[in-house]
Design a protein around this motif. Structure first.
Motif: not given
Length: 79
Positions: A23-40
């Protein structure tokens, strides 16, 4: 605590963890900046649909095998 209760607890926690991650990956992550550390910690978005399809197909196959096995076993008991 009985073994069945432990297995039930482990399955519940595993399912809840997978649901939360997806859920976090599909719904919330697209709204987080691409350079944020959580993307790794997550796969690229392109994998979201294929993973869902593969899991659904595997689940349907598993359930079909279980239903077929139960049907064969009940047929053997009647004979």
């Amino acid at each position: 605590m009985e073994l069945v209760d432990r297995v039930r607890l482990i399955l519940t926690l595993t399912s809840l963890s997978i649901f939360t991650y997806y859920t976090f990956w599909v719904i919330i992550l697209p709204f987080v900046n691409n350079d944020h550390f959580v993307h790794k910690y997550f796969l690229p978005q392109e994998y979201a649909i294929p993973i869902s399809i593969y899991v659904a197909v595997a689940l349907i196959c598993f359930l079909s095998i279980c239903i077929g096995y139960v049907m064969l076993e009940s047929k053997k008991k009647k004979a």
